[in-house]
Design a protein around this motif. Structure first.
Motif, PDB file in Angstrom:
ATOM      1  N   ARG A 166       0.853  -1.045   0.128  1.00 28.97           N
ATOM      2  CA  ARG A 166       0.010   0.078   0.017  1.00 28.97           C
ATOM      3  C   ARG A 166       0.781   1.253   0.182  1.00 28.97           C
ATOM      4  N   SER A 167       0.447   2.464  -0.575  1.00 29.09           N
ATOM      5  CA  SER A 167       0.959   3.592  -0.475  1.00 29.09           C
ATOM      6  C   SER A 167       0.720   4.143   1.072  1.00 29.09           C
ATOM      7  N   ALA A 168       1.225   5.217   1.231  1.00 22.85           N
ATOM      8  CA  ALA A 168       1.094   6.116   2.568  1.00 22.85           C
ATOM      9  C   ALA A 168      -0.615   6.122   2.721  1.00 22.85           C
ATOM     10  N   SER A 169      -1.072   6.860   1.802  1.00 25.87           N
ATOM     11  CA  SER A 169      -2.413   7.306   1.575  1.00 25.87           C
ATOM     12  C   SER A 169      -3.409   5.992   1.621  1.00 25.87           C
ATOM     13  N   GLY A 170      -2.970   5.147   1.007  1.00 29.21           N
ATOM     14  CA  GLY A 170      -3.875   3.689   1.118  1.00 29.21           C
ATOM     15  C   GLY A 170      -3.711   3.071   2.433  1.00 29.21           C
ATOM     16  N   LEU A 171      -2.597   3.273   3.195  1.00 23.72           N
ATOM     17  CA  LEU A 171      -2.543   2.798   4.587  1.00 23.72           C
ATOM     18  C   LEU A 171      -3.405   3.554   5.492  1.00 23.72           C
ATOM     19  N   ALA A 172      -3.419   4.528   5.244  1.00 25.53           N
ATOM     20  CA  ALA A 172      -4.227   5.580   6.049  1.00 25.53           C
ATOM     21  C   ALA A 172      -5.812   5.480   5.895  1.00 25.53           C
ATOM     22  N   ALA A 173      -6.069   5.072   4.821  1.00 27.18           N
ATOM     23  CA  ALA A 173      -7.327   4.556   4.354  1.00 27.18           C
ATOM     24  C   ALA A 173      -7.862   3.317   5.152  1.00 27.18           C
ATOM     25  N   ASP A 174      -6.868   2.277   5.098  1.00 26.57           N
ATOM     26  CA  ASP A 174      -7.308   1.055   5.788  1.00 26.57           C
ATOM     27  C   ASP A 174      -7.209   1.356   7.335  1.00 26.57           C
ATOM     28  N   VAL A 175      -6.384   2.188   7.804  1.00 28.56           N
ATOM     29  CA  VAL A 175      -6.514   2.308   9.344  1.00 28.56           C
ATOM     30  C   VAL A 175      -8.007   2.896   9.453  1.00 28.56           C
ATOM     31  N   LEU A 176      -8.372   3.806   8.819  1.00 28.84           N
ATOM     32  CA  LEU A 176      -9.895   4.108   8.946  1.00 28.84           C
ATOM     33  C   LEU A 176     -10.767   3.226   8.732  1.00 28.84           C
ATOM     34  N   SER A 177     -10.806   2.277   7.799  1.00 27.84           N
ATOM     35  CA  SER A 177     -11.563   1.331   7.417  1.00 27.84           C
ATOM     36  C   SER A 177     -11.799   0.217   8.475  1.00 27.84           C
ATOM     37  N   GLY A 178     -10.445   0.008   9.005  1.00 24.46           N
ATOM     38  CA  GLY A 178     -10.499  -0.889  10.275  1.00 24.46           C
ATOM     39  C   GLY A 178     -11.359  -0.557  11.410  1.00 24.46           C
ATOM     40  N   ILE A 179     -11.072   0.825  11.823  1.00 24.91           N
ATOM     41  CA  ILE A 179     -12.053   1.278  12.736  1.00 24.91           C
ATOM     42  C   ILE A 179     -13.292   1.462  12.591  1.00 24.91           C
TER      43      ILE A 179
END
Length: 484
Positions: free
Chosen positions: A405-418
């Protein structure tokens, strides 16, 4: 039947009617009182020498559906448990922010990417280099604020555990005292239903904290057991033990011995939501402190680690000396993978590029280890920094391992998990609240019906009048006999 026997019969009827009127009055006046159970007067024929001798009052009882009451109490505990978890997850979700929200984690990443692109188009511009520093600083501040709030939530949960354990202990002592008072009132032949109402309210309070089952014992006594199998009250109240931590940091856990477990009469019990004292608001507070909050912290720590590692890659900045941190640091130093807990709260922008910390903006263009400012038109390093932020890589930790993942993709995944966890919690909460409401309505339907009580009062008045009329007639007869 003699006149004296008839008079005695009528007097018992008057007494029964009067007592029944008191019961109806109590029901009507307490129709909206929480924890009040409808009263019922029980009468039976009174006989004397094989002949009717009126009625006798057997006593007053509380009309309670014990099965429905038990189910409603468990529903209260489950609804409270789900509500606290949902509130926590929604709080973290708001702090992370939606991608379209200004100031969200994704927006911070996007702002840093845009600043790097703008700076690479004009590497000689001090203003654009300053924008990169500002965007990077805002990103680290956001991660730090997230970490601080998660630890604040854990401390609030720890405080709530202390409060609920204290409430639980106090309520159990009061219930035990009421058990004794009810026993004494019954032994003296007095009405103890008011004390039983008070005891029911206390058990309801306990049931919100820990789901319990009430088991009746002889002489209107009760015992309490949690649905997890712990004995809270059987002869004497249990004592729940807990020691608050005060200040909690990301590395503090029950496993490390830094946080207190629960005890029952001095014996340790699992301090988890599925444990013997879990399932209610106490279990939810334990879950937030020891499971949900550390899980959220681990996610943002993994994101912070990924961010640091992207810029520690030697290919990004060849001027950086071995063993020296990249654009982002762990409290000023290099990343130590063994100390990842709380990393989001320690991540900092490298002081070498921050003028407010004695650094120089030109190092963003020339390199962290460069001896001088170099060519002001060279955008090679700025392009490399932008590429590092957008490059897809597999995170080294967290629940993201396995996909690049890119940094922005990883940030989206963090939000998605929560967000996913919050949605699941909301679904459980909706079901729990709906069940709680349905059971509460059923219990209220079995409570005081003022219309029915008024009809009963009319019948009481008629019975009273009839018995009074009998006494009047007997009195007239006696007066005639005396006058003969």
């Amino acid at each position: 039947m003699s006149l004296s026997a008839s008079l005695a019969n009528a007097l018992t009827g008057l007494t029964a009617s009067s007592r029944r009127a008191e019961v109806v009055s109590s029901n009507v006046s307490n129709a909206l009182t929480e924890g009040y159970a409808r009263r019922e007067l029980h009468l039976s024929p009174q006989s004397l020498g094989g002949t009717g001798a009126g009625v006798q009052i057997d006593g007053v009882t509380r009309a309670v559906d014990s099965v429905l009451l038990a189910d409603r109490r468990i529903a209260d505990a489950v609804a409270g448990n789900a509500g606290l978890k949902t509130d926590f997850l929604a709080r973290i979700e708001r702090l992370i922010g939606e991608p379209q929200d200004e100031g969200s984690l994704s927006a911070r990443i996007a702002a840093l990417e845009s600043a790097l692109v703008a700076a690479s188009s004009r590497p000689d511009s001090q203003a654009r280099l300053q924008d990169v520093v500002a965007a990077a600083g805002a990103l680290t501040s956001h991660l730090g604020a997230l970490s601080d709030d998660i630890q604040t939530a854990r401390m609030q949960a720890d405080d709530r555990i202390e409060l609920e354990v204290r409430t639980l202990n106090e309520s159990l002592v009061q219930i035990d005292r009421l058990n004794a008072e009810i026993l004494a009132q019954r032994a003296a032949g007095r009405d103890a239903t008011a004390l039983m109402d008070q005891r029911q309210r206390l058990v309801d309070r306990v049931a919100e904290i820990v789901p319990v089952r009430e088991v009746p014992r002889e002489r209107d006594q009760i015992a309490l057991f949690t649905t997890g199998g712990a004995i809270l009250l059987e002869g004497k109240p249990a004592v729940i033990g807990f020691t608050p931590a005060g200040v909690i940091t990301a590395d503090m856990t029950i496993g490390s011995g830094a946080l207190s477990e629960l005890t029952i009469n001095g014996m340790p019990v699992p301090a988890t939501d599925p444990g013997v004292l879990g399932g209610g608001t106490l279990g939810a507070a334990l879950a937030i402190r020891d499971d949900l909050a550390p899980g959220a912290q681990a996610q943002i720590d993994a994101f912070a680690r990924d961010l640091i590692e992207r810029f520690e890659d030697p290919a990004v900045d060849p001027t950086r000396a071995p063993g020296q941190p990249g654009l982002f640091t762990d409290a000023g130093g290099v990343l130590d993978p063994t100390l990842e807990a709380g990393l989001a709260g320690r991540i900092r922008l490298n002081a070498l590029v921050d003028p407010s910390q004695g650094g120089a903006l030109w190092r963003l263009r020339a390199g962290l280890g460069a001896a001088g400012a170099g060519d002001v038109g060279d955008a090679t390093l700025l392009n490399a920094l932008g590429d590092a932020l957008g490059r897809a890589r597999v995170p080294s930790s967290g629940g993201f391992i396995g996909a690049a993942r890119s940094a922005s993709g990883l940030a989206a995944d963090v939000l998605s998990g929560i967000s996913g966890a919050r949605q699941q919690a909301e679904s459980r909460q909706s079901y729990a609240v709906a069940r709680q409401s349905a059971l509460t309505e059923l219990q209220l339907a079995d409570g005081v019906d003022t219309d029915a009580e008024m009809q009963t009062l009319l019948m009481v008045e008629q019975a009273y009048s009839a018995n009074a009329r009998v006494i009047q007639v007997i009195d007239d007869l006696i007066q005639k006999l005396i006058g003969l």
